[in-house]
Design an enzyme around this catalytic site. Structure first.
Site, PDB file in Angstrom:
ATOM      1  N   GLY A  13       0.865  -1.136  -0.093  1.00 22.43           N
ATOM      2  CA  GLY A  13      -0.275   0.004   0.088  1.00 22.43           C
ATOM      3  C   GLY A  13       0.969   1.220   0.034  1.00 22.43           C
ATOM      4  O   GLY A  13       2.121   1.377  -0.213  1.00 22.43           O
ATOM      5  N   SER A  40      -2.120 -10.651  -2.708  1.00 17.57           N
ATOM      6  CA  SER A  40      -0.753 -10.399  -2.968  1.00 17.57           C
ATOM      7  C   SER A  40       0.009 -11.673  -2.645  1.00 17.57           C
ATOM      8  O   SER A  40       1.320 -11.857  -3.113  1.00 17.57           O
ATOM      9  CB  SER A  40      -0.347  -9.221  -2.402  1.00 17.57           C
ATOM     10  OG  SER A  40      -0.973  -8.122  -3.092  1.00 17.57           O
ATOM     11  N   CYS A 158      -2.546  11.037  10.936  1.00 17.14           N
ATOM     12  CA  CYS A 158      -1.605  11.714  10.033  1.00 17.14           C
ATOM     13  C   CYS A 158      -1.705  13.105  10.272  1.00 17.14           C
ATOM     14  O   CYS A 158      -0.755  14.056  10.344  1.00 17.14           O
ATOM     15  CB  CYS A 158      -1.485  11.274   8.663  1.00 17.14           C
ATOM     16  SG  CYS A 158      -3.080  11.074   8.049  1.00 17.14           S
ATOM     17  N   GLN A 186      -6.221  18.364   3.645  1.00 17.97           N
ATOM     18  CA  GLN A 186      -5.338  17.065   3.520  1.00 17.97           C
ATOM     19  C   GLN A 186      -5.288  16.526   2.142  1.00 17.97           C
ATOM     20  O   GLN A 186      -6.180  16.421   1.442  1.00 17.97           O
ATOM     21  CB  GLN A 186      -6.161  15.827   4.352  1.00 17.97           C
ATOM     22  CG  GLN A 186      -6.323  16.569   5.962  1.00 17.97           C
ATOM     23  CD  GLN A 186      -6.731  15.526   6.946  1.00 17.97           C
ATOM     24  OE1 GLN A 186      -7.402  15.798   7.985  1.00 17.97           O
ATOM     25  NE2 GLN A 186      -6.602  14.199   6.581  1.00 17.97           N
ATOM     26  N   SER A 189      -2.942  11.506  -0.991  1.00 21.48           N
ATOM     27  CA  SER A 189      -2.181  10.334  -0.549  1.00 21.48           C
ATOM     28  C   SER A 189      -2.913   9.706   0.766  1.00 21.48           C
ATOM     29  O   SER A 189      -2.669   8.642   1.011  1.00 21.48           O
ATOM     30  CB  SER A 189      -0.662  10.308  -0.568  1.00 21.48           C
ATOM     31  OG  SER A 189      -0.409  11.208   0.616  1.00 21.48           O
ATOM     32  N   LYS A 215     -10.865  11.864  15.190  1.00 26.70           N
ATOM     33  CA  LYS A 215      -9.471  11.484  15.507  1.00 26.70           C
ATOM     34  C   LYS A 215      -8.925  12.898  15.988  1.00 26.70           C
ATOM     35  O   LYS A 215      -7.970  13.068  16.803  1.00 26.70           O
ATOM     36  CB  LYS A 215      -8.958  10.924  14.348  1.00 26.70           C
ATOM     37  CG  LYS A 215      -9.189   9.550  14.083  1.00 26.70           C
ATOM     38  CD  LYS A 215      -8.738   8.915  12.799  1.00 26.70           C
ATOM     39  CE  LYS A 215      -9.532   7.568  12.339  1.00 26.70           C
ATOM     40  NZ  LYS A 215      -9.290   7.269  10.931  1.00 26.70           N
ATOM     41  N   HIS A 253      -0.289  17.439   4.513  1.00 28.73           N
ATOM     42  CA  HIS A 253      -1.561  17.643   5.206  1.00 28.73           C
ATOM     43  C   HIS A 253      -0.934  19.115   5.563  1.00 28.73           C
ATOM     44  O   HIS A 253      -0.103  19.486   6.490  1.00 28.73           O
ATOM     45  CB  HIS A 253      -1.848  16.872   6.263  1.00 28.73           C
ATOM     46  CG  HIS A 253      -2.380  15.541   5.697  1.00 28.73           C
ATOM     47  ND1 HIS A 253      -2.628  15.468   4.588  1.00 28.73           N
ATOM     48  CD2 HIS A 253      -2.841  14.431   6.401  1.00 28.73           C
ATOM     49  CE1 HIS A 253      -3.091  14.233   4.434  1.00 28.73           C
ATOM     50  NE2 HIS A 253      -3.178  13.620   5.561  1.00 28.73           N
ATOM     51  N   ASN A 339       2.211  13.850   5.147  1.00 25.34           N
ATOM     52  CA  ASN A 339       1.458  12.872   5.658  1.00 25.34           C
ATOM     53  C   ASN A 339       1.778  11.378   5.707  1.00 25.34           C
ATOM     54  O   ASN A 339       1.674  10.628   6.711  1.00 25.34           O
ATOM     55  CB  ASN A 339       0.159  13.022   5.221  1.00 25.34           C
ATOM     56  CG  ASN A 339       0.106  12.838   3.801  1.00 25.34           C
ATOM     57  OD1 ASN A 339       0.532  13.677   3.021  1.00 25.34           O
ATOM     58  ND2 ASN A 339      -0.589  11.753   3.385  1.00 25.34           N
ATOM     59  N   THR A 340       2.465  11.147   4.596  1.00 30.81           N
ATOM     60  CA  THR A 340       3.006   9.558   4.585  1.00 30.81           C
ATOM     61  C   THR A 340       4.509   9.452   5.129  1.00 30.81           C
ATOM     62  O   THR A 340       4.916   8.300   5.241  1.00 30.81           O
ATOM     63  CB  THR A 340       3.033   9.186   2.962  1.00 30.81           C
ATOM     64  OG1 THR A 340       3.861  10.006   2.224  1.00 30.81           O
ATOM     65  CG2 THR A 340       1.539   9.181   2.423  1.00 30.81           C
TER      66      THR A 340
HETATM   67  P1  NAP Z   1      -3.356   1.369   1.298  1.00 30.55           P
HETATM   68  O1  NAP Z   1      -2.782   1.888   0.190  1.00 30.55           O
HETATM   69  O2  NAP Z   1      -4.779   1.105   0.751  1.00 30.55           O
HETATM   70  O3  NAP Z   1      -2.774  -0.161   1.526  1.00 30.55           O
HETATM   71  C1  NAP Z   1      -3.373  -1.287   2.330  1.00 30.55           C
HETATM   72  C2  NAP Z   1      -2.449  -2.333   2.660  1.00 30.55           C
HETATM   73  O4  NAP Z   1      -3.306  -3.327   3.277  1.00 30.55           O
HETATM   74  C3  NAP Z   1      -1.928  -2.903   1.345  1.00 30.55           C
HETATM   75  O5  NAP Z   1      -0.868  -3.671   1.522  1.00 30.55           O
HETATM   76  C4  NAP Z   1      -3.191  -4.070   1.083  1.00 30.55           C
HETATM   77  O6  NAP Z   1      -2.605  -5.359   0.383  1.00 30.55           O
HETATM   78  C5  NAP Z   1      -3.138  -4.629   2.481  1.00 30.55           C
HETATM   79  N1  NAP Z   1      -4.603  -5.139   2.924  1.00 30.55           N
HETATM   80  C6  NAP Z   1      -5.886  -4.961   2.473  1.00 30.55           C
HETATM   81  N2  NAP Z   1      -6.659  -5.660   2.620  1.00 30.55           N
HETATM   82  C7  NAP Z   1      -6.278  -6.548   3.192  1.00 30.55           C
HETATM   83  C8  NAP Z   1      -6.594  -7.787   4.096  1.00 30.55           C
HETATM   84  N3  NAP Z   1      -7.658  -8.292   4.007  1.00 30.55           N
HETATM   85  N4  NAP Z   1      -5.615  -8.399   4.768  1.00 30.55           N
HETATM   86  C9  NAP Z   1      -4.276  -8.102   4.913  1.00 30.55           C
HETATM   87  N5  NAP Z   1      -3.794  -7.006   4.176  1.00 30.55           N
HETATM   88  C10 NAP Z   1      -4.689  -6.263   3.344  1.00 30.55           C
HETATM   89  O7  NAP Z   1      -3.428   2.238   2.500  1.00 30.55           O
HETATM   90  P2  NAP Z   1      -2.219   3.066   3.303  1.00 30.55           P
HETATM   91  O8  NAP Z   1      -2.579   4.418   2.814  1.00 30.55           O
HETATM   92  O9  NAP Z   1      -1.039   2.395   3.013  1.00 30.55           O
HETATM   93  O10 NAP Z   1      -2.817   2.734   4.776  1.00 30.55           O
HETATM   94  C11 NAP Z   1      -2.474   1.674   5.632  1.00 30.55           C
HETATM   95  C12 NAP Z   1      -2.876   2.096   6.789  1.00 30.55           C
HETATM   96  O11 NAP Z   1      -2.169   3.250   7.216  1.00 30.55           O
HETATM   97  C13 NAP Z   1      -4.497   2.517   7.218  1.00 30.55           C
HETATM   98  O12 NAP Z   1      -4.863   1.703   8.443  1.00 30.55           O
HETATM   99  C14 NAP Z   1      -4.458   4.104   7.240  1.00 30.55           C
HETATM  100  O13 NAP Z   1      -5.550   4.326   7.658  1.00 30.55           O
HETATM  101  C15 NAP Z   1      -3.000   4.066   7.915  1.00 30.55           C
HETATM  102  N6  NAP Z   1      -2.492   5.530   7.526  1.00 30.55           N
HETATM  103  C16 NAP Z   1      -2.428   6.010   6.403  1.00 30.55           C
HETATM  104  C17 NAP Z   1      -1.651   7.232   6.052  1.00 30.55           C
HETATM  105  C18 NAP Z   1      -1.629   7.857   4.560  1.00 30.55           C
HETATM  106  O14 NAP Z   1      -1.257   8.989   4.545  1.00 30.55           O
HETATM  107  N7  NAP Z   1      -1.862   7.358   3.560  1.00 30.55           N
HETATM  108  C19 NAP Z   1      -1.292   8.190   7.038  1.00 30.55           C
HETATM  109  C20 NAP Z   1      -1.252   7.524   8.525  1.00 30.55           C
HETATM  110  C21 NAP Z   1      -1.923   6.274   8.282  1.00 30.55           C
HETATM  111  P3  NAP Z   1      -2.966  -5.635  -1.143  1.00 30.55           P
HETATM  112  O15 NAP Z   1      -2.432  -4.699  -1.989  1.00 30.55           O
HETATM  113  O16 NAP Z   1      -2.459  -7.005  -1.227  1.00 30.55           O
HETATM  114  O17 NAP Z   1      -4.534  -5.327  -1.339  1.00 30.55           O
END
Ligand code: NAP
Length: 362
Positions: A13, A40, A158, A186, A189, A215, A253, A339-340
């Site tokens: 992700g 995956s 974030c 925000q 990403s 949050k 953000h 944020n990331t």
């Molecule tokens: P994302 O791009 O949607 O990535 C999600 C990840 O989770 C992918 O590796 C996906 O794998 C995996 N996944 C999905 N369904 C799953 C399942 N059923 N079992 C196991 N793994 C699964 O999300 P992201 O933005 O990286 O965010 C990840 C986490 O960080 C979230 O909780 C989000 O709230 C938090 N977060 C994000 C940010 C940001 O700025 N993006 C900031 C702070 C916190 P596949 O590729 O195999 O589907």
């Protein structure tokens, strides 16, 4: 020095990819395990990430041929893994809570980006510069839950990274804050991949992000809290009201903040001095991901801007500007963080470094 072997759950992700980018050449940590959804599992990382790879670099050679594990295949967790970063999404928070505690039960510390455990009282929610002391809750969590070496630590939302370090620094200098009104702008990403549909966000602002305002308003109370006998005891002394919006920015953000003090009100010059001189334990320990200056005050009237300022100190510094008198509250300012990076992968890497320095990660 032999590096500490680590894994990334949710490696495919947006946040997972940021870990892979940021950990290249890390002096202490080496990625040896990548895990994601069953979709995956069994593929090489390069096949699984495929067109979803968003980083401005090719997939590193050290990672591209690793075989992706199913996050929930607990038996296949490598024996030599010291800890994992968790950046998974799943249909429910309870599923994520269960998965993360299962790793802890197996003796693997988890540093999570997910919000699932943020309200579990014996799970600390750490911003290294603010509440490094909350790591003291880890032995309590291990005792409560019968974990031996494993535990779960989370990183906060974030969006609040952009302003909370700045307001904390002022409070730490002796000026108690009474109220904050926050409006966030925000980046896309923040919604992961593929995230917000282009037709929703191009030429537009979406004035709602599900769960984000709650949050932003509530998590600071835990972060500013104290370690109690059974976990963190919240500090509710600051009242916070927020509006969170999604804007057509790729990363970074921004928050517009209005701030009212309880009694003593510092001068503008004092606040800028406090921000500029602010340092904390990550800086004292000289941790690899600690920004030299956690808060950078920008004098130019039109800053901070995401495109120009999000990468300050490798994306780990909070950029602040436009501090001015407020007609209703005492002051207002604009703050920005990546944020990331600071808000996700980089912030968690800093937490991992802090836990290693405290001897909690071996
Ligand atoms: P994302 O791009 O949607 O990535 C999600 C990840 O989770 C992918 O590796 C996906 O794998 C995996 N996944 C999905 N369904 C799953 C399942 N059923 N079992 C196991 N793994 C699964 O999300 P992201 O933005 O990286 O965010 C990840 C986490 O960080 C979230 O909780 C989000 O709230 C938090 N977060 C994000 C940010 C940001 O700025 N993006 C900031 C702070 C916190 P596949 O590729 O195999 O589907």
């Amino acid at each position: 020095m032999n590096k500490i072997k680590i894994g990334i759950c949710g490696a495919t992700g947006v946040v997972g990819q940021n870990y892979i980018k940021l950990l290249q050449g890390h002096p202490w940590f080496q990625i040896v395990d990548v895990a994601a959804s069953p979709r995956s599992a069994g593929k090489t990382y390069a096949e699984a990430a495929g067109f979803k790879w968003q980083m401005p670099m090719s997939i590193p050679d050290s990672v591209k041929d690793l075989i992706v594990r199913d996050v929930q295949d607990f038996e296949s967790i490598p024996d030599d893994l010291s800890f994992v970063f968790s950046a998974i999404t799943m249909p429910t928070k309870d599923q994520i809570k269960e998965v993360e505690f299962k790793y802890a039960e197996k003796g693997i510390p988890v540093i999570s980006n997910n919000s699932a455990h943020r309200w579990t009282p014996d799970v600390p929610m750490i911003i290294g510069e603010i509440n490094h002391k909350h790591a003291d809750v880890i032995p309590i969590q291990q005792k409560n839950r019968g974990f031996d070496k494993g535990f779960v630590v989370v990183k906060p939302n974030c969006s609040l990274q952009s302003y909370l370090t700045a307001t904390y620094a002022i409070e730490a200098a002796g000026y108690k804050i009474d109220k904050l009104i926050i409006t966030t702008l925000q980046a896309v990403s923040g919604a992961g991949y593929p995230g917000v549909a282009s037709l929703d966000v191009v030429d537009n602002i979406v004035p709602y992000i599900g769960g984000e305002e709650e949050k932003t308003e509530q998590e600071p109370h835990k972060i500013l809290g104290k370690v109690g006998e059974n976990g963190i005891v919240n500090d509710d002394s600051i009242q916070i009201s927020s509006t969170c919006t999604r804007v057509a920015v790729s990363d970074g953000h921004t928050a517009s903040v209005n701030m009212k003090f309880k009694d003593k009100v510092p001068s503008k010059e004092e606040i800028i001095k406090i921000w500029t001189e602010f340092k904390s334990v990550p800086q004292e320990l000289n941790l690899p991901f600690a920004p030299k200056r956690p808060i950078i005050y920008l004098e130019n009237i039109d800053r901070p801007q995401p495109k120009k300022d999000r990468d300050n100190d490798k994306g780990m510094a909070v950029s602040v500007g436009r501090l001015r008198k407020d007609n209703v509250f005492d002051y207002k300012f604009v703050a920005l963080s990546h944020n990331t990076v600071r808000g996700a992968a980089g912030g968690s890497i800093l937490t991992a470094e802090l836990l290693k320095a405290k001897g909690l990660i071996k």
